[in-house]
Design a protein around this motif. Sequence first.
Motif, PDB file in Angstrom:
ATOM      1  N   ASP A 104       0.860  -1.173   0.000  1.00 24.45           N
ATOM      2  CA  ASP A 104       0.000   0.000   0.000  1.00 24.45           C
ATOM      3  C   ASP A 104       0.898   1.225   0.000  1.00 24.45           C
ATOM      4  OD1 ASP A 104      -2.708  -1.180   0.337  1.00 24.45           O
ATOM      5  OD2 ASP A 104      -1.850  -1.961   2.181  1.00 24.45           O
ATOM      6  N   ALA A 105       0.333   2.372  -0.391  1.00 24.25           N
ATOM      7  CA  ALA A 105       1.125   3.604  -0.416  1.00 24.25           C
ATOM      8  C   ALA A 105       0.332   4.764   0.163  1.00 24.25           C
ATOM      9  CB  ALA A 105       1.554   3.936  -1.840  1.00 24.25           C
ATOM     10  N   SER A 127     -11.004   0.766   2.555  1.00 25.65           N
ATOM     11  CA  SER A 127     -10.598  -0.581   2.971  1.00 25.65           C
ATOM     12  C   SER A 127     -10.591  -0.718   4.496  1.00 25.65           C
ATOM     13  CB  SER A 127      -9.198  -0.878   2.416  1.00 25.65           C
ATOM     14  OG  SER A 127      -8.600  -1.950   3.096  1.00 25.65           O
ATOM     15  N   LEU A 128     -11.359  -1.678   5.016  1.00 30.13           N
ATOM     16  CA  LEU A 128     -11.347  -1.952   6.454  1.00 30.13           C
ATOM     17  C   LEU A 128      -9.978  -2.458   6.898  1.00 30.13           C
ATOM     18  CD1 LEU A 128     -14.809  -3.709   6.907  1.00 30.13           C
ATOM     19  CD2 LEU A 128     -14.230  -1.355   7.470  1.00 30.13           C
ATOM     20  N   ARG A 129      -9.301  -3.188   6.017  1.00 28.37           N
ATOM     21  CA  ARG A 129      -7.951  -3.701   6.322  1.00 28.37           C
ATOM     22  C   ARG A 129      -6.972  -2.542   6.527  1.00 28.37           C
ATOM     23  NH1 ARG A 129      -3.689  -3.823   3.229  1.00 28.37           N
ATOM     24  NH2 ARG A 129      -4.906  -3.237   1.397  1.00 28.37           N
ATOM     25  N   ARG A 130      -7.011  -1.571   5.618  1.00 33.06           N
ATOM     26  CA  ARG A 130      -6.118  -0.416   5.754  1.00 33.06           C
ATOM     27  C   ARG A 130      -6.497   0.423   6.972  1.00 33.06           C
ATOM     28  NH1 ARG A 130      -6.631   0.752  -0.668  1.00 33.06           N
ATOM     29  NH2 ARG A 130      -4.962  -0.633  -1.369  1.00 33.06           N
ATOM     30  N   LYS A 131      -7.805   0.631   7.150  1.00 35.47           N
ATOM     31  CA  LYS A 131      -8.283   1.418   8.292  1.00 35.47           C
ATOM     32  C   LYS A 131      -7.813   0.803   9.608  1.00 35.47           C
ATOM     33  CE  LYS A 131     -12.585   3.117  10.381  1.00 35.47           C
ATOM     34  NZ  LYS A 131     -14.070   3.150  10.274  1.00 35.47           N
ATOM     35  N   MET A 132      -7.963  -0.512   9.733  1.00 33.32           N
ATOM     36  CA  MET A 132      -7.561  -1.229  10.938  1.00 33.32           C
ATOM     37  C   MET A 132      -6.081  -1.012  11.247  1.00 33.32           C
ATOM     38  SD  MET A 132      -7.395  -5.395  11.296  1.00 33.32           S
ATOM     39  CE  MET A 132      -6.337  -5.567   9.862  1.00 33.32           C
ATOM     40  N   GLN A 133      -5.235  -1.169  10.240  1.00 28.79           N
ATOM     41  CA  GLN A 133      -3.795  -1.081  10.477  1.00 28.79           C
ATOM     42  C   GLN A 133      -3.336   0.367  10.680  1.00 28.79           C
ATOM     43  OE1 GLN A 133      -1.416  -4.422   8.382  1.00 28.79           O
ATOM     44  NE2 GLN A 133      -3.149  -4.119   7.015  1.00 28.79           N
ATOM     45  N   LEU A 134      -3.988   1.291   9.985  1.00 30.31           N
ATOM     46  CA  LEU A 134      -3.666   2.711  10.172  1.00 30.31           C
ATOM     47  C   LEU A 134      -3.989   3.168  11.582  1.00 30.31           C
ATOM     48  CD1 LEU A 134      -4.851   4.804   7.084  1.00 30.31           C
ATOM     49  CD2 LEU A 134      -2.581   4.813   8.120  1.00 30.31           C
ATOM     50  N   ARG A 191       4.453  -3.248   8.342  1.00 27.16           N
ATOM     51  CA  ARG A 191       3.633  -2.248   9.030  1.00 27.16           C
ATOM     52  C   ARG A 191       2.191  -2.275   8.531  1.00 27.16           C
ATOM     53  NH1 ARG A 191       5.449   3.445   9.238  1.00 27.16           N
ATOM     54  NH2 ARG A 191       4.659   3.354  11.357  1.00 27.16           N
ATOM     55  N   MET A 192       2.001  -2.509   7.242  1.00 24.40           N
ATOM     56  CA  MET A 192       0.659  -2.601   6.676  1.00 24.40           C
ATOM     57  C   MET A 192       0.618  -3.790   5.721  1.00 24.40           C
ATOM     58  SD  MET A 192      -1.768   0.266   4.875  1.00 24.40           S
ATOM     59  CE  MET A 192      -1.986   1.144   6.421  1.00 24.40           C
ATOM     60  N   ILE A 193       0.149  -4.914   6.235  1.00 26.81           N
ATOM     61  CA  ILE A 193       0.114  -6.154   5.441  1.00 26.81           C
ATOM     62  C   ILE A 193      -0.930  -6.007   4.334  1.00 26.81           C
ATOM     63  CG2 ILE A 193      -0.340  -8.646   5.503  1.00 26.81           C
ATOM     64  CD1 ILE A 193       0.703  -8.622   8.407  1.00 26.81           C
ATOM     65  N   PRO A 194      -0.553  -6.288   3.086  1.00 29.11           N
ATOM     66  CA  PRO A 194      -1.475  -6.097   1.955  1.00 29.11           C
ATOM     67  C   PRO A 194      -2.653  -7.073   1.962  1.00 29.11           C
ATOM     68  CG  PRO A 194       0.818  -6.210   1.238  1.00 29.11           C
ATOM     69  CD  PRO A 194       0.788  -6.677   2.655  1.00 29.11           C
TER      70      PRO A 194
END
Length: 312
Positions: A104-105, A127-134, A191-194
Amino acid sequence: MERLVIATRGSKLALWQSNYIKSILEKRFPQMRVELQIFKTKGDKILDTPLALIGGKGLFTKELEDAMLRGDAHLAVHSLKDVPTELPNGLVLGAITKREDPRDALLSQKYSSIEDLPAEAVVGTTSLRRKMQLLHLRPDLKIKDLRGNVDTRIKKLKDGEFDAIILASAGLKRLGLTEEVNYFTPIEEERMIPAMGQAALGIECVEDEKILEIVKTLNDEKSQIETTVERDFVDVLQGGCQVPIGVKATLMDDGDIVARAVIGLPNGKELLKDKIFGTKENYKELGKTLAESMIEAGAKELLKRAEEMAFK
């Protein structure tokens, strides 16, 4: 075969991907005419609702699959992360192409990294995945839904609706858009698993011997092994776009494989992470083993809570 029809979405990225595959096939099979047929999917039509609320599986693939099953097309080129782990009868995943950058970028006009973002900065992602990790990294951030094609998302950033947005590096690189903003910063996988299959193209096609023979020439072994691990992991957990799941397998030059996964709540307050090591020889077991390990640690219960939170 004289004529091959590729079903595609009409977005700029989907057309780039389909034309890319079209050009490869035309070079390899010069006697064959390759055509594109454009279809609009549910995911293209509903742009004002978060993906989690309209159902994740098949949002960007169903209409293309229907076209193939009707006989209107022979294959479809998908971003593999959009392809459900279960396919309709009569269709198969015939090939997986070489991966682009799977990370991700962070895109921003003012800030060069997640750390540089000020308190309560507004970050765009659906993305819930990105939101979660952010939010796990920076619980002070404000996450705002971001839909539309890549150009639309970048325009919203430039118009000042967001301090930063998160997109897949691969799509930006394929479209040559990494210079469109002041800061394009890929985020380390640790840090942010794709998402499963991110940055690979999945070639779905009708289950026909002649078609499969053509499509298999597009397959990349490394990409196929990595994404098989990832798709097997998600398949066991039965998770799609409506729950936050990140998984990335990496095949090393020496044949060793490491696979990392993360699940958790969309608000980032609870995360479950795990990783597994294996080899090229046993890759077909790795994804399932990693999923079962995480299920023992409470993954199913956590995902159920995540889904309930996403649908509130």
